[in-house]
Design a protein around this motif. Structure first.
Motif, PDB file in Angstrom:
ATOM      1  N   UNK B   7       0.792  -1.223   0.000  1.00  0.00           N
ATOM      2  CA  UNK B   7       0.000   0.000   0.000  1.00  0.00           C
ATOM      3  C   UNK B   7       0.820   1.266   0.000  1.00  0.00           C
ATOM      4  N   UNK B   8       2.058   1.223   0.527  1.00  0.00           N
ATOM      5  CA  UNK B   8       2.822   2.454   0.654  1.00  0.00           C
ATOM      6  C   UNK B   8       3.453   2.910  -0.658  1.00  0.00           C
ATOM      7  N   UNK B   9       3.287   2.109  -1.726  1.00  0.00           N
ATOM      8  CA  UNK B   9       3.751   2.577  -3.035  1.00  0.00           C
ATOM      9  C   UNK B   9       2.895   3.736  -3.533  1.00  0.00           C
ATOM     10  N   UNK B  32      -2.557  -0.539  -5.583  1.00  0.00           N
ATOM     11  CA  UNK B  32      -1.394  -1.441  -5.523  1.00  0.00           C
ATOM     12  C   UNK B  32      -1.787  -2.715  -4.803  1.00  0.00           C
ATOM     13  N   UNK B  33      -1.153  -3.802  -5.200  1.00  0.00           N
ATOM     14  CA  UNK B  33      -1.319  -5.049  -4.447  1.00  0.00           C
ATOM     15  C   UNK B  33      -0.117  -5.946  -4.687  1.00  0.00           C
ATOM     16  N   UNK B  34       0.235  -6.681  -3.633  1.00  0.00           N
ATOM     17  CA  UNK B  34       1.369  -7.598  -3.738  1.00  0.00           C
ATOM     18  C   UNK B  34       0.937  -8.839  -4.511  1.00  0.00           C
ATOM     19  N   UNK B  35       1.757  -9.216  -5.479  1.00  0.00           N
ATOM     20  CA  UNK B  35       1.461 -10.416  -6.258  1.00  0.00           C
ATOM     21  C   UNK B  35       1.996 -11.637  -5.534  1.00  0.00           C
ATOM     22  N   UNK B  44       5.140  -6.156  -6.720  1.00  0.00           N
ATOM     23  CA  UNK B  44       3.942  -5.385  -6.401  1.00  0.00           C
ATOM     24  C   UNK B  44       3.359  -4.804  -7.673  1.00  0.00           C
ATOM     25  N   UNK B  45       2.075  -5.080  -7.884  1.00  0.00           N
ATOM     26  CA  UNK B  45       1.390  -4.495  -9.039  1.00  0.00           C
ATOM     27  C   UNK B  45       0.915  -3.093  -8.667  1.00  0.00           C
ATOM     28  N   UNK B  46       1.241  -2.119  -9.524  1.00  0.00           N
ATOM     29  CA  UNK B  46       0.757  -0.754  -9.323  1.00  0.00           C
ATOM     30  C   UNK B  46      -0.127  -0.378 -10.502  1.00  0.00           C
ATOM     31  N   UNK B  63       6.455  -3.456  -9.719  1.00  0.00           N
ATOM     32  CA  UNK B  63       7.706  -3.072  -9.052  1.00  0.00           C
ATOM     33  C   UNK B  63       8.307  -4.350  -8.480  1.00  0.00           C
ATOM     34  N   UNK B  64       9.510  -4.657  -8.877  1.00  0.00           N
ATOM     35  CA  UNK B  64      10.187  -5.874  -8.385  1.00  0.00           C
ATOM     36  C   UNK B  64      11.360  -5.446  -7.508  1.00  0.00           C
ATOM     37  N   UNK B  65      11.317  -5.845  -6.242  1.00  0.00           N
ATOM     38  CA  UNK B  65      12.355  -5.425  -5.294  1.00  0.00           C
ATOM     39  C   UNK B  65      12.751  -6.614  -4.438  1.00  0.00           C
ATOM     40  N   UNK B  66      13.877  -6.499  -3.743  1.00  0.00           N
ATOM     41  CA  UNK B  66      14.352  -7.604  -2.911  1.00  0.00           C
ATOM     42  C   UNK B  66      13.416  -7.842  -1.732  1.00  0.00           C
ATOM     43  N   UNK B  67      13.170  -9.116  -1.438  1.00  0.00           N
ATOM     44  CA  UNK B  67      12.454  -9.482  -0.211  1.00  0.00           C
ATOM     45  C   UNK B  67      13.472  -9.578   0.926  1.00  0.00           C
TER      46      UNK B  67
END
Lengths: 102, 344
Positions: B7-9, B32-35, B44-46, B63-67
């Motif tokens: 959500x913070x995106x 936004x929602x996490x895939x 995360x889909x924006x 948005x693809x970022x490190x977990x």
């Protein structure tokens, strides 16, 4: 001796209760619930399994030493080793994933 | 790590940052929602409204970022973005690469790509009724295009020079991982040693090295309406033998609900190879993949050891990691069947 129901029975009924909840959860939580159910199934089979007659860890170490030192041309020794590896692995799979034995 | 909630995106400051990346006058993130998926990366889909620039309009991006948890062998986001761009230019079906951001003190590096609709779940795809022969041919042809991506391009310089025999090096690296496991756990895993000896004894002559995906399998392929939509998860890509990817795709560990279907739980190897050979100009037959299927199955066993070690030794309290360790006996059971009763 533990009071009845024993650990195996408790784990089984707890798992059944958990599995019944799966359809009510969203997709992400369904995956987590299924993992928990899977872990409980493994633990249930493990505590119900008979205590091995030999120390599994020591037996595996001995097998490793024999695999490592077995000459590449010694077919008879390899076949004997393979049979022992199959027997040892079958016992483990019976606990972790008995469907894989089918 | 940028482990922020999806959500913070949507905050305005990030929208302004996106506008720079998308060469737009204004970007508003409206949802936004996490895939699902991605233990190593977050996706995360924006849903964005873009004013001006090449991406103008209302669209969905990822948005693809490190977990929080990474594995040492995985590529950085910058490298993954370079791979995605090279693959896209080579005609491989991938999510459209948009931009890479190197991050700052508040934000880890991330990449942006176009959202592609489709199903990636291996269990759901392999449970779908119908004939998947056409899909398998497309998957094979797509892999051939991936293997044809030129290695000699500046953006892929991080891949390094190909090894003389990449497969021999792979096997050596697996042996090293197993040695680490034994030293930390006192667990001997003799079947793994048996398989390593088999792989060393049967090592084929190397094929000319190509770009390999190293995780090209059902579960990392988006399928939409029975058609291959995109190839995901490029974090393990490197240089290797093309048969490594084919064997990984066809390894028993990646057949999900249909272990009887050798090509990724979807169908026959011949269909996969028909598509591959026609696009690559090769003549691989199903029997040529037997070695590489063993290599793939062994690789997954080694990954299971590494995952279990993260739980046992690294203090990561993850049920998924713990359960991955319990996959080992079944993987070893299959390896014993695949290698036969001699290793020499």
């Amino acid at each position: 001796m533990a009071d009845p129901p024993d650990a195996k029975a408790l784990l089984e009924v707890a798992r059944e209760t958990l599995v019944a909840l799966v359809p009510q959860a969203d997709a992400r939580h369904q995956y987590t619930l299924r993992m928990i159910a899977s872990a409980m199934a493994i633990a249930t089979r493990e505590i119900a399994a008979p205590v091995p007659a030999v120390d599994e860890s020591a037996a595996d170490a001995a097998l490793l030493a024999r695999v490592s030192s077995c000459p590449a041309h010694d077919v008879a020794a390899q076949r004997a080793l393979h049979a022992e590896l199959v027997a040892a692995t079958r016992a483990k799979v019976a606990i972790t994933d008995p469907r894989a034995l089918a | 790590m940028d482990d922020r909630a999806a959500g913070s995106w949507t905050d305005a400051a990030f929208g302004a940052h996106l506008a720079k990346l998308l060469e737009a006058s204004r970007v508003r993130v409206v949802g936004s929602r996490r895939l699902t998926g991605g233990a190593i990366q977050h996706n995360d889909r924006l849903d964005v409204e873009v004013d001006g620039g090449p991406w103008a309009g209302t669209r969905a991006i990822v948005v693809r970022s490190d977990a929080a948890s990474r594995v040492a062998a995985s590529r950085t986001r910058a490298q993954e973005f370079a791979l995605l761009r090279a693959a896209s230019a080579g005609g491989v079906r991938v999510p459209p690469p948009i931009a890479f951001d190197a991050g700052d003190v508040d934000r880890a590096p991330f990449m942006l790509m176009g959202f592609v609709a489709g199903e990636a779940s291996g269990h759901r795809l392999t449970k779908q009724a119908g004939d998947h022969a056409g899909l398998l041919r497309t998957i094979g042809a797509n892999l051939a295009r991936l293997h044809a991506v030129p290695l000699a391009q500046p953006s892929l310089a991080f891949l390094g020079a190909p090894a003389d025999d990449p497969t021999r090096e792979l096997i050596a690296s697996y042996r090293e991982s197993v040695t680490t496991w034994r030293a930390r756990t006192d667990d001997a895993r003799p079947v793994i040693e048996w398989t390593l000896r088999w792989l060393e004894a049967h090592l084929p002559a190397p094929a000319p090295p190509v770009l390999v995906h190293r995780d090209y399998r059902v579960g990392n392929l988006l399928v939409d309406g029975g058609e291959l939509a995109a190839t995901l998860d490029w974090e393990f890509a490197g240089v290797g033998d093309p048969r490594e990817d084919l064997g990984w795709f066809a390894a028993p560990c990646w057949r999900f609900a249909r272990p009887d279907r050798e090509a990724g739980g979807l169908g026959e190897l011949d269909d996969l190879l028909d598509g591959y050979n026609a696009a690559a100009g090769t003549r691989y037959a199903a029997r040529d993949l037997a070695y590489w299927q063993v290599l793939g199955q062994l690789r997954w066993a080694v990954v299971a050891l590494q995952q279990a070690l993260r739980f046992l030794d690294g203090g990561e309290r993850s049920l998924e990691l713990a359960l991955t360790g319990r996959l080992l006996p079944a993987l070893e059971w299959r390896l014993l069947a695949m290698t036969g009763d001699t290793f020499g």
